[in-house]
Enzyme design. Structure first.
Site, PDB file in Angstrom:
ATOM      1  N   SER A 148       0.830  -1.232   0.009  1.00  0.00           N
ATOM      2  CA  SER A 148      -0.041   0.302  -0.065  1.00  0.00           C
ATOM      3  C   SER A 148       0.929   1.260   0.215  1.00  0.00           C
ATOM      4  O   SER A 148       2.076   1.176   0.456  1.00  0.00           O
ATOM      5  CB  SER A 148      -0.804   0.087   1.366  1.00  0.00           C
ATOM      6  OG  SER A 148      -1.665   1.267   1.425  1.00  0.00           O
ATOM      7  N   TYR A 157      -2.559  -1.709  10.148  1.00  0.00           N
ATOM      8  CA  TYR A 157      -2.680  -1.721   8.854  1.00  0.00           C
ATOM      9  C   TYR A 157      -1.107  -1.308   8.357  1.00  0.00           C
ATOM     10  O   TYR A 157      -0.977  -2.145   7.277  1.00  0.00           O
ATOM     11  CB  TYR A 157      -3.774  -0.805   8.367  1.00  0.00           C
ATOM     12  CG  TYR A 157      -3.748  -0.811   6.855  1.00  0.00           C
ATOM     13  CD1 TYR A 157      -4.531  -2.027   6.008  1.00  0.00           C
ATOM     14  CD2 TYR A 157      -3.199   0.066   5.826  1.00  0.00           C
ATOM     15  CE1 TYR A 157      -4.629  -2.018   4.621  1.00  0.00           C
ATOM     16  CE2 TYR A 157      -3.475   0.127   4.523  1.00  0.00           C
ATOM     17  CZ  TYR A 157      -4.007  -0.861   3.916  1.00  0.00           C
ATOM     18  OH  TYR A 157      -4.126  -1.109   2.500  1.00  0.00           O
TER      19      TYR A 157
END
Length: 273
Positions: A157, A170
């Site tokens: 990401s 995350y």
């Protein structure tokens, strides 16, 4: 669209029930690969939105078949090694091999680090990081035994390159995916296996829609505020799943035969600022 040729190849895609995973599966099939489509097909307790259903996974398989390729559907929890091992064995038994692993499965939820329940931390780490390791471990073993190379592409990401408030768990997983990618690239190079990661910005998918519904647009804005807008392009907020799939196709192809160990931003300039 570049004309990649995956004829005779088999791609193993995790998190294929919808969103980016479905897009990846369709793109592999469009370029000639048969596809193993896998997903958990049940919800995770600390995740506030619904994950894929068995019907959605079957729909992805139908999309692959509509592209003229064969699909093998497997319900699999990437957090459970016995399920991952069984799924890889089933794929190899069915197709005779796996050529490409697309580590796409993942979840996205929010809490401040000082307030997060342990279960929420554990379920994020197990899904987004342990799952990538387990799938890479068992497909990697197949690549080594087969001795004919292979490709591993994993979804990190933009948050794997920078920090994001309210999503430290995350962020930790996505940084971890990059570290795992670089290490696997070194360990598997002697077997002619390329290992890379893709780092998207926000992508218009059911995951983002579910996250926004659960937490509200204000939190989404705050999570993007660390670097300003999600995109540097005027009129563009989030990108589409197909934009990520195109990066997957290149990294899975012979065009990227000497590309390994990289974390490729597909982030509309988000991390350039």
């Amino acid at each position: 669209m570049p004309e990649y040729d995956f004829s005779g190849k088999v791609a193993f895609v995790t998190g294929a029930g919808h969103g980016q995973g479905r897009s990846h599966a369709q793109h592999y099939a469009k370029h000639g690969a048969d596809v193993v489509v896998t997903d958990i097909c049940e919800n995770i307790e600390t995740n506030p939105y619904d994950l894929s259903t068995p019907d959605e996974l079957e729909e992805t398989a139908s999309i692959v078949e509509d592209e003229g390729q064969e699909a093998l559907t497997i319900e699999m929890d990437v957090r459970e090694e016995s399920q991952v091992e069984a799924a890889v064995d089933e794929a190899v038994d069915h197709f005779g091999k796996v050529d490409i692993l697309a580590n796409n499965a993942g979840i996205f939820n929010a809490a401040d680090m000082t307030e997060m329940p342990e279960q929420q931390w554990d379920e994020m780490i197990d899904t987004n990081l342990k799952g990538v390791w387990l799938c890479s471990k068992h497909v990697g073993q197949h690549f080594i035994e087969r001795g004919d190379g292979g490709k591993i592409v994993s979804t990190s990401s933009a948050a794997g390159l920078i920090g994001t408030p309210s999503a430290g768990h995350y962020v930790a997983t996505k940084h971890g995916v990059i570290g795992l990618t670089k290490t696997l690239a070194l360990e598997l190079a002697e077997y002619d296996v390329n290992v890379n990661a893709v780092c998207p910005t926000g992508v218009e998918t059911p995951m983002i829609a579910g996250f926004t519904e659960a937490y509200g647009e204000e939190l989404m804005d705050e999570m993007g505020a660390f670097s300003g807008p999600w995109s540097v392009f005027e009129g563009v907020d989030m990108i589409e799943a197909t934009d990520v799939s195109e990066a997957y196709m290149w990294l899975s192809s012979d065009a990227a035969r000497y590309v390994t160990g990289i974390a490729l931003p597909v982030d509309a300039g988000m991390t350039a600022k």
